[in-house]
Design an enzyme around this catalytic site. Structure first.
Site, PDB file in Angstrom:
ATOM      1  N   ARG A  50     -23.303  19.582  -5.462  1.00 25.86           N
ATOM      2  CA  ARG A  50     -21.905  19.755  -5.058  1.00 25.86           C
ATOM      3  C   ARG A  50     -21.452  21.194  -5.319  1.00 25.86           C
ATOM      4  NH1 ARG A  50     -20.278  21.043  -9.385  1.00 25.86           N
ATOM      5  NH2 ARG A  50     -18.238  21.518  -8.517  1.00 25.86           N
ATOM      6  N   GLN A 202     -15.048  16.756 -12.830  1.00 27.13           N
ATOM      7  CA  GLN A 202     -15.967  17.911 -12.799  1.00 27.13           C
ATOM      8  C   GLN A 202     -15.655  18.917 -13.908  1.00 27.13           C
ATOM      9  OE1 GLN A 202     -14.554  16.538 -10.086  1.00 27.13           O
ATOM     10  NE2 GLN A 202     -15.780  16.820  -8.242  1.00 27.13           N
ATOM     11  N   ASP A 243     -12.845  26.016  -1.482  1.00 26.77           N
ATOM     12  CA  ASP A 243     -13.815  25.407  -0.569  1.00 26.77           C
ATOM     13  C   ASP A 243     -13.675  25.947   0.851  1.00 26.77           C
ATOM     14  OD1 ASP A 243     -13.569  23.369  -2.894  1.00 26.77           O
ATOM     15  OD2 ASP A 243     -15.444  22.922  -1.859  1.00 26.77           O
ATOM     16  N   LYS A 254     -10.383  21.886  -4.803  1.00 28.81           N
ATOM     17  CA  LYS A 254     -10.371  20.560  -5.434  1.00 28.81           C
ATOM     18  C   LYS A 254      -8.946  20.038  -5.635  1.00 28.81           C
ATOM     19  CE  LYS A 254     -13.071  18.409  -6.229  1.00 28.81           C
ATOM     20  NZ  LYS A 254     -13.397  17.345  -5.213  1.00 28.81           N
TER      21      LYS A 254
HETATM   22  O1  MRU Z   1     -16.060  17.950  -4.712  1.00 24.12           O
HETATM   23  P1  MRU Z   1     -16.748  19.123  -5.338  1.00 24.12           P
HETATM   24  O2  MRU Z   1     -17.129  18.880  -6.755  1.00 24.12           O
HETATM   25  O3  MRU Z   1     -17.866  19.648  -4.491  1.00 24.12           O
HETATM   26  O4  MRU Z   1     -15.619  20.248  -5.350  1.00 24.12           O
HETATM   27  C1  MRU Z   1     -15.904  21.532  -5.792  1.00 24.12           C
HETATM   28  C2  MRU Z   1     -14.716  22.412  -5.839  1.00 24.12           C
HETATM   29  O5  MRU Z   1     -13.649  22.058  -5.399  1.00 24.12           O
HETATM   30  C3  MRU Z   1     -14.907  23.811  -6.338  1.00 24.12           C
HETATM   31  O6  MRU Z   1     -13.743  24.260  -6.953  1.00 24.12           O
HETATM   32  C4  MRU Z   1     -15.216  24.685  -5.136  1.00 24.12           C
HETATM   33  O7  MRU Z   1     -16.359  24.233  -4.468  1.00 24.12           O
HETATM   34  C5  MRU Z   1     -15.349  26.097  -5.443  1.00 24.12           C
HETATM   35  S1  MRU Z   1     -16.634  26.435  -6.579  1.00 24.12           S
HETATM   36  C6  MRU Z   1     -17.645  27.512  -6.087  1.00 24.12           C
END
Ligand code: MRU
Length: 348
Positions: A50, A202, A243, A254
């Protein structure tokens, strides 16, 4: 900081690609070998692997490994490659790094149809490109860390959200890279607070694990405790990852990031986002066009019979963002102008 090598979230293996199953952390460090598209799609969907940059790297490596397995059965053809690319791209909708990485792989596939190369040559080219995707993302992390650390002044307490470190990127990280680099300058005395990051935790599971492994002290708070810490003047800066960033500077990240940005504004605290240029989507004018992933209700602990709404990401409007730390420098408002400038800048 500790000197021994940290656990790697991804690696090439004899059987294809080896990933660290992040759903089991911090209780268990278990690795999975992947050599098919279905396995990689499942690993991405279920968040075994992830984080925006890492899912792009994993998809690219998974394609190369699965194409190799397919070639060994003499079954590698254009139709298989196109369907594999489509399956991988549909595994998660929000992080644009996935599309960025797969577009590069698609280019390799397209070159193949022009050149009429052998299956072996195609596999070699796919593997080389997947490695390039990884190298580029890792290189961008280091640069982000160096720029981001300049924002972390001596004695600052930084609040971060979710996991944006090695486990999310295949490199040093994004927001967490800034923290790692700041910690290399020991005299700075930075303090790190991370939100638990409900519902999948996370922050508490992954960021706390990473930082403890690196010998960096970290305090975990419940998501709902952020406001009171800010009100008590215990937070000097908020730094998160992203993202997908739209051309106008709206940031998808997130779920809970938007709330932190609103709180930071209400308390006069700077709110920075750290992301590589592969997270910027210049085809999207604003955050309204960013597809938000909704996940299953079973991720929340609710009474049986209750309906659950579970968006995995939210969009923070550009006007709440103090700046975006990219691998090509820190963009400050007006964000749209700065975003176009960093996109046009050469790589370091
Ligand atoms: O759902 P996830 O755990 O993949 O979400 C990850 C995030 O939202 C991170 O903050 C995002 O990918 C940026 S990290 C490089």
């Amino acid at each position: 900081m500790r000197q021994d090598a940290p656990a790697e979230p991804i690696a090439w293996s004899d059987r294809g690609v080896r990933i660290l199953d992040q759903t089991l952390l911090p209780n268990e460090e278990r690795y999975l070998d992947i050599d098919s598209i279905d396995q990689m799609v499942e690993a991405i969907r279920s968040l075994r692997v992830r984080g925006a940059p890492l899912i792009g790297i994993a998809a690219a490596m998974g394609l190369a490994a699965a194409a190799d397995a397919q070639a060994q059965r003499a079954l590698l053809n254009q139709e298989w490659l196109e369907s594999a690319l489509a399956d991988l791209e549909s595994s998660r909708p929000t992080a644009v790094n996935l599309r960025w990485a797969l577009d590069r792989m698609r280019q390799v596939v397209a070159d193949r149809s022009n050149g009429g190369r052998s299956a072996h040559d195609v596999v070699t080219a796919l593997r080389a490109e997947a490695q390039r995707v990884w190298d580029i993302e890792a290189g961008m992390c280091r640069a982000i860390g160096e720029y981001g650390a300049t924002l972390l002044e001596p004695g600052f307490t930084v609040l971060t959200h979710c996991n944006t470190g090695r486990l999310a990127t295949g490199g040093l990280g994004t927001a967490l890279a800034a923290i790692y680099v700041a910690f290399e300058e020991e005299e700075k005395g930075i303090d790190v607070v991370v939100t638990e990051t409900r519902p999948l935790r996370q922050g508490a599971r992954l960021t706390a694990w990473e930082l403890v492994q690196a010998g960096i002290p970290v305090r975990v708070i419940a998501d709902s405790a952020a406001a009171s810490l800010m009100a008590a003047a215990e937070i000097d800066i908020v730094m998160t990852g992203a993202d997908r960033i739209a051309r106008n500077g709206d940031v998808a990240n997130k779920i809970g990031t938007y709330a932190l940005a609103v709180l930071a504004r209400a308390h006069g605290i700077p709110f920075f986002v750290a992301a590589p240029r592969s997270t910027i989507d210049p085809t999207i004018e604003s955050g309204d066009a960013i597809p938000i992933e909704y996940r299953g209700g079973e991720e929340l602990d609710a009474a049986p019979g209750a309906a659950v709404v579970n968006p995995a990401f939210d969009v923070t409007p550009a006007d709440l963002v103090s700046g975006i730390v990219t691998d090509a420098g820190i963009v400050t408002p007006p964000l749209e102008e700065g975003i176009l400038e960093v996109l046009a800048a050469p790589s370091r």
